[in-house]
Scaffold this active site. Sequence first.
Site, mmCIF file in Angstrom:
data_model
loop_
_atom_site.group_PDB
_atom_site.id
_atom_site.type_symbol
_atom_site.label_atom_id
_atom_site.label_comp_id
_atom_site.label_asym_id
_atom_site.label_seq_id
_atom_site.Cartn_x
_atom_site.Cartn_y
_atom_site.Cartn_z
ATOM 1 N N GLU A 123 0.841 -1.196 0.000
ATOM 2 C CA GLU A 123 0.000 0.000 0.000
ATOM 3 C C GLU A 123 0.879 1.250 0.000
ATOM 4 O OE1 GLU A 123 -3.342 0.465 -0.341
ATOM 5 O OE2 GLU A 123 -2.543 2.487 -0.492
ATOM 6 N N LYS A 183 7.810 -1.872 -1.993
ATOM 7 C CA LYS A 183 7.320 -0.965 -0.947
ATOM 8 C C LYS A 183 8.485 -0.367 -0.149
ATOM 9 C CE LYS A 183 4.863 1.160 2.001
ATOM 10 N NZ LYS A 183 4.145 2.366 1.678
ATOM 11 N N GLY A 199 13.301 20.326 6.885
ATOM 12 C CA GLY A 199 12.443 20.406 8.067
ATOM 13 C C GLY A 199 13.110 19.817 9.286
ATOM 14 N N GLY A 220 9.132 11.544 10.234
ATOM 15 C CA GLY A 220 8.611 10.688 11.298
ATOM 16 C C GLY A 220 7.527 9.822 10.708
ATOM 17 N N CYS A 260 5.766 4.934 8.989
ATOM 18 C CA CYS A 260 6.365 4.140 7.917
ATOM 19 C C CYS A 260 7.855 4.373 7.704
ATOM 20 C CB CYS A 260 5.614 4.399 6.612
ATOM 21 S SG CYS A 260 3.932 3.775 6.689
ATOM 22 N N LYS A 274 10.521 3.080 10.445
ATOM 23 C CA LYS A 274 10.585 1.624 10.627
ATOM 24 C C LYS A 274 10.932 0.905 9.337
ATOM 25 C CE LYS A 274 5.781 0.107 9.976
ATOM 26 N NZ LYS A 274 5.992 -0.559 8.693
ATOM 27 N N ARG A 285 3.231 8.778 15.595
ATOM 28 C CA ARG A 285 4.308 7.787 15.658
ATOM 29 C C ARG A 285 5.615 8.399 15.132
ATOM 30 N NH1 ARG A 285 0.975 2.632 13.247
ATOM 31 N NH2 ARG A 285 -0.151 4.261 12.130
HETATM 32 N N1 LIG Z 1 -0.086 4.185 7.982
HETATM 33 C C1 LIG Z 1 0.372 4.369 6.739
HETATM 34 O O1 LIG Z 1 0.444 5.495 6.232
HETATM 35 C C2 LIG Z 1 0.776 3.185 5.924
HETATM 36 C C3 LIG Z 1 0.927 3.331 4.525
HETATM 37 C C4 LIG Z 1 1.292 2.217 3.770
HETATM 38 C C5 LIG Z 1 1.533 1.006 4.396
HETATM 39 N N2 LIG Z 1 1.405 0.903 5.753
HETATM 40 C C6 LIG Z 1 1.628 -0.410 6.364
HETATM 41 O O2 LIG Z 1 0.357 -1.001 6.619
HETATM 42 C C7 LIG Z 1 0.386 -1.779 7.806
HETATM 43 C C8 LIG Z 1 -0.676 -1.268 8.780
HETATM 44 O O3 LIG Z 1 -0.341 0.057 9.146
HETATM 45 P P1 LIG Z 1 -1.367 0.990 9.935
HETATM 46 O O4 LIG Z 1 -0.752 2.337 9.998
HETATM 47 O O5 LIG Z 1 -2.727 0.823 9.371
HETATM 48 O O6 LIG Z 1 -1.333 0.287 11.389
HETATM 49 P P2 LIG Z 1 -2.299 0.558 12.621
HETATM 50 O O7 LIG Z 1 -1.474 0.316 13.822
HETATM 51 O O8 LIG Z 1 -3.010 1.857 12.461
HETATM 52 O O9 LIG Z 1 -3.413 -0.593 12.494
HETATM 53 C C9 LIG Z 1 -3.148 -1.941 12.659
HETATM 54 C C10 LIG Z 1 -4.399 -2.584 13.247
HETATM 55 O O10 LIG Z 1 -4.227 -3.998 13.238
HETATM 56 C C11 LIG Z 1 -4.890 -4.522 14.374
HETATM 57 N N3 LIG Z 1 -4.420 -5.903 14.602
HETATM 58 C C12 LIG Z 1 -3.215 -6.327 15.035
HETATM 59 N N4 LIG Z 1 -3.182 -7.676 15.059
HETATM 60 C C13 LIG Z 1 -4.381 -8.116 14.632
HETATM 61 C C14 LIG Z 1 -4.953 -9.399 14.409
HETATM 62 N N5 LIG Z 1 -4.243 -10.521 14.625
HETATM 63 N N6 LIG Z 1 -6.211 -9.484 13.964
HETATM 64 C C15 LIG Z 1 -6.921 -8.353 13.723
HETATM 65 N N7 LIG Z 1 -6.441 -7.119 13.896
HETATM 66 C C16 LIG Z 1 -5.183 -6.989 14.342
HETATM 67 C C17 LIG Z 1 -4.542 -3.538 15.464
HETATM 68 O O11 LIG Z 1 -5.408 -3.636 16.570
HETATM 69 C C18 LIG Z 1 -4.661 -2.205 14.700
HETATM 70 O O12 LIG Z 1 -5.964 -1.668 14.819
HETATM 71 C C19 LIG Z 1 1.816 -1.661 8.327
HETATM 72 O O13 LIG Z 1 2.574 -2.731 7.849
HETATM 73 C C20 LIG Z 1 2.307 -0.366 7.703
HETATM 74 O O14 LIG Z 1 3.704 -0.338 7.549
HETATM 75 C C21 LIG Z 1 1.012 1.952 6.511
#
Ligand SMILES: NC(=O)c1ccc[n+]([C@@H]2O[C@H](COP(=O)([O-])OP(=O)(O)OC[C@H]3O[C@@H](n4cnc5c(N)ncnc54)[C@H](O)[C@@H]3O)[C@@H](O)[C@H]2O)c1
Length: 440
Positions: A154, A210, A259, A263, A266, A269, A334
């Site tokens: 994503e 990614k 800036g 942070g 993404c 980490k 984060r």
């Molecule tokens: N946040 C971003 O901008 C972004 C963009 C692209 C990709 N990503 C990737 O997408 C993934 C998710 O990121 P996010 O920011 O949405 O995380 P987040 O922490 O906001 O959400 C993750 C959710 O997963 C739930 N969860 C954990 N274990 C679970 C399980 N076994 N069953 C059901 N639910 C469970 C948690 O309770 C939480 O609500 C990560 O790998 C991140 O690197 C994030």
Amino acid sequence: MKICVIGAGYVGLVTGTCLADAGNTVWCADIDQDKIDMLNGGNTPIFEPGLEPMIVENVRRGNQFFTTDLQKAISNSEICFISVGTPMGEDGSADLQYVLSAAESIGKFMTRHMYVVDKSTVPVGTADLVRRRVQDQLVMRGSNLTFDVISNPEFLKEGAAINDWTHPDRVVIGTDSQDAVDVMKALYKPFLLKTENFIVMDIKSAEMTKYAANAMLATKISFINEIANICERVGADIKMVRKGIGSDSRIGYSFIYPGCGYGGSCFPKDVQALINTARQFNYEPRLLQSVEDVNAHQKHVLADKVKARFGDDLNGRMFAVWGLAFKPETDDMREAPSITIINELTAAGAKIIAYDAKAEHEARICYLKGNENVAYVDSKYAAVRDADALLLITEWKEFRSPDFDELVKLMKHPVIFDGRNQYDPIITGKYGFELYQIGV
Ligand SMILES: NC(=O)c1ccc[n+]([C@@H]2O[C@H](COP(=O)([O-])OP(=O)(O)OC[C@H]3O[C@@H](n4cnc5c(N)ncnc54)[C@H](O)[C@@H]3O)[C@@H](O)[C@H]2O)c1
């Protein structure tokens, strides 16, 4: 189509909502009971522009559901997205426990052929681990159900996630199955009417894509921050230099704003996880390590400027902070630079009055919890009252054109540390402000 999205966070909730908006039936499943209760109560647990009204409409139409019952969600679906968190483990690698637990649930509860789509950001090779976890559960059940594992990274940006999801630059699909390609193509078709940029590749390349994308963007940020730091020392102006290099079409303007460091959930980490993967394969990623090192240093630059102006001992000083989120249009804190900056200033004795209309809650309950030298107010002008200086850390729109007259009246000293180079020194100078910026 009938879809389950495991993980209702920033990515899962947006994915499920956009897919339901296009007419699919979507079960958003999460283990966090509070989150699911909020969603079922008509509230959205995260701030993402445009998300809430879409959820309300999907729920009214009856094709988006929220549950902690993974069995119900998975057994009713033919496609299952894994979009759980992959936080940084202690050694810097991606912690895969949530991804593998989700895979286990899929193996346990699937009732028909399943397309298992990994949307979480995961190191190369994770699809094999997911496949094994699902298969192990099927073997334990004595089931001969079949499934495909697909990598579908994503690329959305928090703050513009709905538009990014519904109008993607590209959709990357990693799979070894033509049937999976056909199903994914059909699923994404409503969102690719203009670009048709649907890129199919092998699974490992999709997983790597990614990390490469985020590492490239992080590299651009650290690069421009390094140039900004050099500019400051040699007497050049990064704002002019940015224009000078951005106008070169090979370079471009995006992601070269100096800036306080990157942070968010993404870049930090993911760069670290890629470094870790490289080392596991006996390659020392010198460039990526430098990107990280420059960023770690950059998070201290604004606090260093404050100390250079007011001295290392900040007892008795009070500073206003505008913006806590790691970037505008999100409540996500984060790895936000604000955490490092505020903790450094309060450790030197300062008191902070902070204002962020969306991220205050996150700061209070988590990221600045326990820091008794931070107080929160509900307007940008309340924050600056009697302040020794103002620090602009997150460039929310409401901070772009403040009433400088009012600021001068309210503040103890007319000093601004502009961590995002938002203000024009000629304008602030007219009001008598001392202005400190990055790379100027
Ligand atoms: N946040 C971003 O901008 C972004 C963009 C692209 C990709 N990503 C990737 O997408 C993934 C998710 O990121 P996010 O920011 O949405 O995380 P987040 O922490 O906001 O959400 C993750 C959710 O997963 C739930 N969860 C954990 N274990 C679970 C399980 N076994 N069953 C059901 N639910 C469970 C948690 O309770 C939480 O609500 C990560 O790998 C991140 O690197 C994030």
